[in-house]
Design a protein around this motif. Structure first.
Motif, PDB file in Angstrom:
ATOM      1  N   LEU A  12       3.328  -0.514  -7.727  1.00  0.00           N
ATOM      2  CA  LEU A  12       4.037  -1.750  -8.057  1.00  0.00           C
ATOM      3  C   LEU A  12       3.084  -2.787  -8.628  1.00  0.00           C
ATOM      4  N   LYS A  13       1.871  -2.840  -8.083  1.00  0.00           N
ATOM      5  CA  LYS A  13       0.872  -3.768  -8.623  1.00  0.00           C
ATOM      6  C   LYS A  13       0.535  -3.413 -10.070  1.00  0.00           C
ATOM      7  N   GLU A  14       0.426  -2.124 -10.358  1.00  0.00           N
ATOM      8  CA  GLU A  14       0.137  -1.697 -11.728  1.00  0.00           C
ATOM      9  C   GLU A  14       1.266  -2.115 -12.666  1.00  0.00           C
ATOM     10  N   ARG A  18       1.090  -4.877 -15.784  1.00  0.00           N
ATOM     11  CA  ARG A  18       1.538  -4.564 -17.146  1.00  0.00           C
ATOM     12  C   ARG A  18       2.578  -5.568 -17.641  1.00  0.00           C
ATOM     13  N   GLY A  19       2.944  -6.512 -16.788  1.00  0.00           N
ATOM     14  CA  GLY A  19       3.893  -7.544 -17.187  1.00  0.00           C
ATOM     15  C   GLY A  19       5.338  -7.214 -16.885  1.00  0.00           C
ATOM     16  N   GLU A  20       5.597  -6.187 -16.072  1.00  0.00           N
ATOM     17  CA  GLU A  20       6.971  -5.831 -15.742  1.00  0.00           C
ATOM     18  C   GLU A  20       7.553  -6.788 -14.705  1.00  0.00           C
ATOM     19  N   ASN A  21       8.863  -6.929 -14.718  1.00  0.00           N
ATOM     20  CA  ASN A  21       9.576  -7.749 -13.744  1.00  0.00           C
ATOM     21  C   ASN A  21       9.810  -6.905 -12.489  1.00  0.00           C
ATOM     22  N   ILE A  22       9.049  -7.190 -11.448  1.00  0.00           N
ATOM     23  CA  ILE A  22       9.105  -6.367 -10.241  1.00  0.00           C
ATOM     24  C   ILE A  22      10.428  -6.523  -9.510  1.00  0.00           C
ATOM     25  N   ALA A  43       7.231  -9.076  -4.598  1.00  0.00           N
ATOM     26  CA  ALA A  43       7.080  -9.675  -5.923  1.00  0.00           C
ATOM     27  C   ALA A  43       6.231 -10.932  -5.876  1.00  0.00           C
ATOM     28  N   TYR A  44       6.467 -11.788  -4.891  1.00  0.00           N
ATOM     29  CA  TYR A  44       5.743 -13.053  -4.843  1.00  0.00           C
ATOM     30  C   TYR A  44       4.317 -12.878  -4.345  1.00  0.00           C
ATOM     31  N   ASP A  45       4.079 -11.912  -3.479  1.00  0.00           N
ATOM     32  CA  ASP A  45       2.700 -11.683  -3.054  1.00  0.00           C
ATOM     33  C   ASP A  45       1.861 -11.151  -4.210  1.00  0.00           C
ATOM     34  N   LEU A  46       2.459 -10.299  -5.046  1.00  0.00           N
ATOM     35  CA  LEU A  46       1.735  -9.796  -6.205  1.00  0.00           C
ATOM     36  C   LEU A  46       1.394 -10.912  -7.186  1.00  0.00           C
ATOM     37  N   GLN A  47       2.176 -11.984  -7.159  1.00  0.00           N
ATOM     38  CA  GLN A  47       1.930 -13.109  -8.074  1.00  0.00           C
ATOM     39  C   GLN A  47       0.852 -14.062  -7.564  1.00  0.00           C
ATOM     40  N   ALA A  48       0.369 -13.849  -6.337  1.00  0.00           N
ATOM     41  CA  ALA A  48      -0.597 -14.776  -5.749  1.00  0.00           C
ATOM     42  C   ALA A  48      -1.783 -14.998  -6.679  1.00  0.00           C
ATOM     43  N   GLY A  49      -2.100 -16.261  -6.926  1.00  0.00           N
ATOM     44  CA  GLY A  49      -3.211 -16.616  -7.797  1.00  0.00           C
ATOM     45  C   GLY A  49      -2.801 -16.951  -9.210  1.00  0.00           C
ATOM     46  N   SER A  50      -1.597 -16.535  -9.616  1.00  0.00           N
ATOM     47  CA  SER A  50      -1.181 -16.740 -11.002  1.00  0.00           C
ATOM     48  C   SER A  50      -0.774 -18.176 -11.281  1.00  0.00           C
ATOM     49  N   PHE A  51      -0.285 -18.875 -10.263  1.00  0.00           N
ATOM     50  CA  PHE A  51       0.243 -20.219 -10.494  1.00  0.00           C
ATOM     51  C   PHE A  51      -0.864 -21.206 -10.838  1.00  0.00           C
ATOM     52  N   GLU A  52      -1.986 -21.124 -10.132  1.00  0.00           N
ATOM     53  CA  GLU A  52      -3.107 -22.012 -10.454  1.00  0.00           C
ATOM     54  C   GLU A  52      -3.630 -21.725 -11.853  1.00  0.00           C
ATOM     55  N   SER A 117      -0.741 -13.882   1.313  1.00  0.00           N
ATOM     56  CA  SER A 117      -1.742 -14.082   0.262  1.00  0.00           C
ATOM     57  C   SER A 117      -1.602 -15.458  -0.381  1.00  0.00           C
ATOM     58  N   ARG A 118      -0.381 -15.857  -0.652  1.00  0.00           N
ATOM     59  CA  ARG A 118      -0.163 -17.168  -1.269  1.00  0.00           C
ATOM     60  C   ARG A 118      -0.515 -18.286  -0.283  1.00  0.00           C
ATOM     61  N   LEU A 119      -0.222 -18.090   0.990  1.00  0.00           N
ATOM     62  CA  LEU A 119      -0.571 -19.096   1.994  1.00  0.00           C
ATOM     63  C   LEU A 119      -2.080 -19.256   2.131  1.00  0.00           C
ATOM     64  N   ALA A 120      -2.807 -18.151   2.026  1.00  0.00           N
ATOM     65  CA  ALA A 120      -4.268 -18.233   2.110  1.00  0.00           C
ATOM     66  C   ALA A 120      -4.814 -19.118   0.987  1.00  0.00           C
ATOM     67  N   LEU A 121      -4.220 -19.017  -0.191  1.00  0.00           N
ATOM     68  CA  LEU A 121      -4.614 -19.888  -1.300  1.00  0.00           C
ATOM     69  C   LEU A 121      -4.164 -21.323  -1.044  1.00  0.00           C
ATOM     70  N   ALA A 122      -2.989 -21.480  -0.453  1.00  0.00           N
ATOM     71  CA  ALA A 122      -2.488 -22.822  -0.142  1.00  0.00           C
ATOM     72  C   ALA A 122      -3.408 -23.536   0.846  1.00  0.00           C
ATOM     73  N   ARG A 123      -3.926 -22.812   1.822  1.00  0.00           N
ATOM     74  CA  ARG A 123      -4.832 -23.436   2.802  1.00  0.00           C
ATOM     75  C   ARG A 123      -6.053 -24.024   2.111  1.00  0.00           C
ATOM     76  N   LYS A 124      -6.564 -23.321   1.108  1.00  0.00           N
ATOM     77  CA  LYS A 124      -7.719 -23.835   0.368  1.00  0.00           C
ATOM     78  C   LYS A 124      -7.332 -25.069  -0.440  1.00  0.00           C
ATOM     79  N   ASN A 125      -6.180 -25.009  -1.097  1.00  0.00           N
ATOM     80  CA  ASN A 125      -5.741 -26.131  -1.919  1.00  0.00           C
ATOM     81  C   ASN A 125      -5.428 -27.371  -1.088  1.00  0.00           C
ATOM     82  N   LEU A 126      -5.004 -27.152   0.175  1.00  0.00           N
ATOM     83  CA  LEU A 126      -4.571 -28.253   1.028  1.00  0.00           C
ATOM     84  C   LEU A 126      -5.546 -28.538   2.159  1.00  0.00           C
TER      85      LEU A 126
END
Length: 305
Positions: A12-14, A18-22, A43-52, A117-126
């Motif tokens: 699924l990560k691959e 490749r830009g597929e809609n998971i 789907a949202y965990d795979l997106q972790a890091g993309s928003f920043e 995964s997204r929360l781990a990034l949020a902790r750093k941002n906040l």
């Protein structure tokens, strides 16, 4: 090693890379038009890091800043706010910017998300704001009744089309004063945007369902600033009758909404006889993450005297 197949996390990560809609792929495989909570989690965990990465673009970043200022101005208009929460906090990209513009002194901030995964990034941002975060489900929010003065969402109900009602009921339950919903503006959108929302399984009719539930809607309008022009945002402001007093606890058992105890660096629910892990400093409070452990307090040496 297990054989890799098209449904494995690696495969699924691959697909995602490749830009597929998971979400669309998994809905097709499950034969459903509704995103299950598992689909959303993957789907949202795979997106972790993309928003920043996205908001590093000056134009997109400025849209986020304008969007956050509008949210903060709304919160500033509410009296006696001491606690605020973003439900479905993601990487904290919105809350980080909102907190720069809110004016209430001594404001405590909270957030939860389905993705660790997204929360781990949020902790750093906040980190500077010392926001309290945990893993949680919109269907079983691990917070006490009427525990947060102002709760808002920022496109977190979005991928849960078809499940709007139970999510709204949970958000309303934990709200003490105001619930602000920033979700896809299907009713204000053009045909192209509506088709996109339908293809992604996005939520609809937030205001209508809220009225069916008997909630007092103060305002329902199109947001002036959308972070994505293809996904316009509607703001729905709901006022909840203020209850007498505040609860004695904020974080709660996701099943019974009762207080949880910190024991041996874990969190324990006496009512559920269940222990919940704390991973990387983040409490994991989805129901399925709990382990039934009726003897946990005694074996950890923290049983009541």
């Amino acid at each position: 090693m297990p054989d890799k197949n098209e449904f494995s996390p690696i495969a699924l990560k691959e697909r995602y890379d490749r830009g597929e809609n998971i979400t669309a792929f998994l809905r097709e495989q499950e034969g459903t038009s509704i995103n299950s909570e598992k689909i959303v989690e993957i789907a949202y965990d795979l997106q972790a890091g993309s928003f920043e990465n996205d908001i590093a673009d000056p134009e997109i970043g400025e849209r986020y800043n304008q969007y956050a200022r509008t949210v903060a101005e709304t919160i500033n208009s509410f009296p006696d706010t001491s606690t605020i929460m973003e439900a479905g906090i993601g990487e904290g990209t919105t809350l980080t910017r909102v907190l720069k513009h809110v004016r209430q002194p001594h404001l405590a901030s909270y957030g939860f998300d389905i993705s660790w995964s997204r929360l781990a990034l949020a902790r750093k941002n906040l980190a500077r704001e010392q926001t309290n975060v945990c893993v949680g489900s919109l269907f079983h929010i691990p917070y006490a009744d009427s525990s947060i003065d102002v709760v808002y969402t920022s496109h977190s109900i979005e991928p849960n089309g078809g499940n709007e009602r139970p999510i709204l009921e949970e958000l309303y339950r934990i709200t003490r004063q105001y619930l602000v919903l920033l979700e896809p503006a299907y009713e204000f959108a053009g045909s192209k945007e509506k088709q996109r929302m339908e293809n992604h399984g996005y939520c609809k009719n937030i205001a209508g369902i809220s009225r069916q539930l008997g909630y007092e809607i103060l305002e329902h309008k199109l947001m002036p600033h959308a972070t994505n022009p293809l996904n316009p945002t509607a703001m729905t402001i709901i006022r909840k009758p203020v209850t007498t007093g505040k609860p004695t606890h904020v974080l709660a058992c996701p099943v019974y909404k009762t207080p949880i105890q910190e024991i041996g660096r874990m969190l324990y629910s006496p009512e559920a006889l269940t222990v919940y892990p704390v991973i990387g400093g983040i409490p994991c409070l989805r129901i399925e993450q709990g382990i039934v452990a009726s003897k946990f307090p005694e074996l950890c040496g923290s049983a009541p005297a």
